[in-house]
Design a protein around this motif. Structure first.
Motif, PDB file in Angstrom:
ATOM      1  N   UNK A   1      22.487 -15.235 -10.856  1.00 44.57           N
ATOM      2  CA  UNK A   1      21.930 -15.801  -9.631  1.00 44.57           C
ATOM      3  C   UNK A   1      20.628 -15.111  -9.228  1.00 44.57           C
ATOM      4  N   UNK A   2      20.474 -13.847  -9.558  1.00 44.46           N
ATOM      5  CA  UNK A   2      19.304 -13.078  -9.144  1.00 44.46           C
ATOM      6  C   UNK A   2      18.030 -13.604  -9.787  1.00 44.46           C
ATOM      7  N   UNK A   3      17.008 -13.811  -8.944  1.00 43.22           N
ATOM      8  CA  UNK A   3      15.686 -14.201  -9.433  1.00 43.22           C
ATOM      9  C   UNK A   3      14.694 -13.056  -9.233  1.00 43.22           C
ATOM     10  N   UNK A   4      14.539 -12.605  -7.979  1.00 42.77           N
ATOM     11  CA  UNK A   4      13.583 -11.543  -7.693  1.00 42.77           C
ATOM     12  C   UNK A   4      13.877 -10.950  -6.327  1.00 42.77           C
ATOM     13  N   UNK A   5      13.250  -9.794  -6.047  1.00 44.31           N
ATOM     14  CA  UNK A   5      13.432  -9.139  -4.757  1.00 44.31           C
ATOM     15  C   UNK A   5      12.259  -8.207  -4.497  1.00 44.31           C
TER      16      UNK A   5
END
Length: 270
Positions: free
Chosen positions: A124-128
């Motif tokens: 699910x993680x794309x960016x932060x």
């Protein structure tokens, strides 16, 4: 400084980030789409720790920092994530950055204020932002095996913007609005905050009707249970369902067991 993010598109969304000088965004390899020429891209084994510094997580460089980065990368590999992160920043004026998930679907821009922890299914993680800490959490081996989706979760803490993505359309729910508990196909869960407790329960019994539900109903014998008073993000398409649909529609009729009948009814021949 709040990250300037615009989500564009409908059910195939992308995040357009307007990077300010010295803002640092990191993302999983494979989620980058495009950038303006003044955006610097670096690949590292770990996430940055300070929005105003381009240092590796865990503090310090040298051999010790490399070992810590390798350990964190190995942990991500165990979860099926990419080995390294891509870091994005601009030292000059504003920079343009485009990011998206790997499947057609929506995205969510979540703001972490340091008081909430977010959990997400893997991928699910794309960016932060650099102020958001990425980690791996374990939901328990037995629970993971029952759920059929694995027991490894993504965990996010700290402060800053977080971008997550999934398949299909999203819906945001609070179990407290529906009696405190919602039951969900395990493949439909995208993310939830730490006010929600996650579990897996057996549905029905191992009798004739239970077997009918599992074999022909397509739901199996288990569902995820989400309880509490917090935010849950669900997706309308499961990765397993999408994969099955692609395989089914990519297979020729005669490969689906139609044989001669497929040729007979597929059209006339001269």
């Amino acid at each position: 400084m709040t990250l300037d993010v615009q989500l564009v598109g409908t059910t195939t969304q992308m995040a357009i980030v307007n990077l300010k000088p010295n803002q640092v965004v990191y993302g999983e390899a494979g989620k980058f789409l495009f950038s303006s020429g003044d955006v610097e891209i670096e690949t590292k084994l770990s996430a940055p720790t300070d929005p105003n510094q381009n240092t590796a997580a865990g503090g310090g460089g040298g051999f010790g920092g490399l070992l810590r980065g390798a350990a964190a990368a190995g942990k991500r590999m165990l979860a099926g994530e990419s080995f390294a992160f891509q870091h994005f920043r601009t030292r000059g004026g504003d920079g343009l950055l485009g990011l998206a998930g790997v499947l057609p679907g929506e995205m969510r821009h979540l703001e972490l204020d340091g008081t909430r922890t977010w959990f997400a299914e893997k991928d699910a993680f794309v960016a932060a932002e650099a102020g958001v800490h990425f980690d791996i959490a374990f939901s328990g081996l037995g629970q993971g095996l029952m759920g059929g989706e694995g027991f490894i979760l993504e965990k996010f803490t700290g402060r800053g913007s977080l971008l997550v993505a999934g398949a299909g359309d999203f819906i945001d729910l609070n179990p407290a609005d529906y009696g405190g508990t919602i039951r969900v196909d395990t493949g439909c869960i995208v993310a939830w905050d730490d006010r929600i407790s996650y579990g897996v329960e057996t549905v029905g019994r191992l009798n004739r009707q239970g077997i009918m539900n599992a074999v022909f109903g397509g739901e199996g014998l288990t569902l995820a249970t989400l309880r509490g008073n917090g935010r849950v993000i669900l997706q309308s398409v499961t990765v397993e369902g999408l994969a099955k649909a692609l395989v089914k529609n990519a297979t020729k009729p005669d490969q689906q067991g139609m044989g001669a009948l497929g040729g007979l009814f597929s059209g006339s021949r001269d």
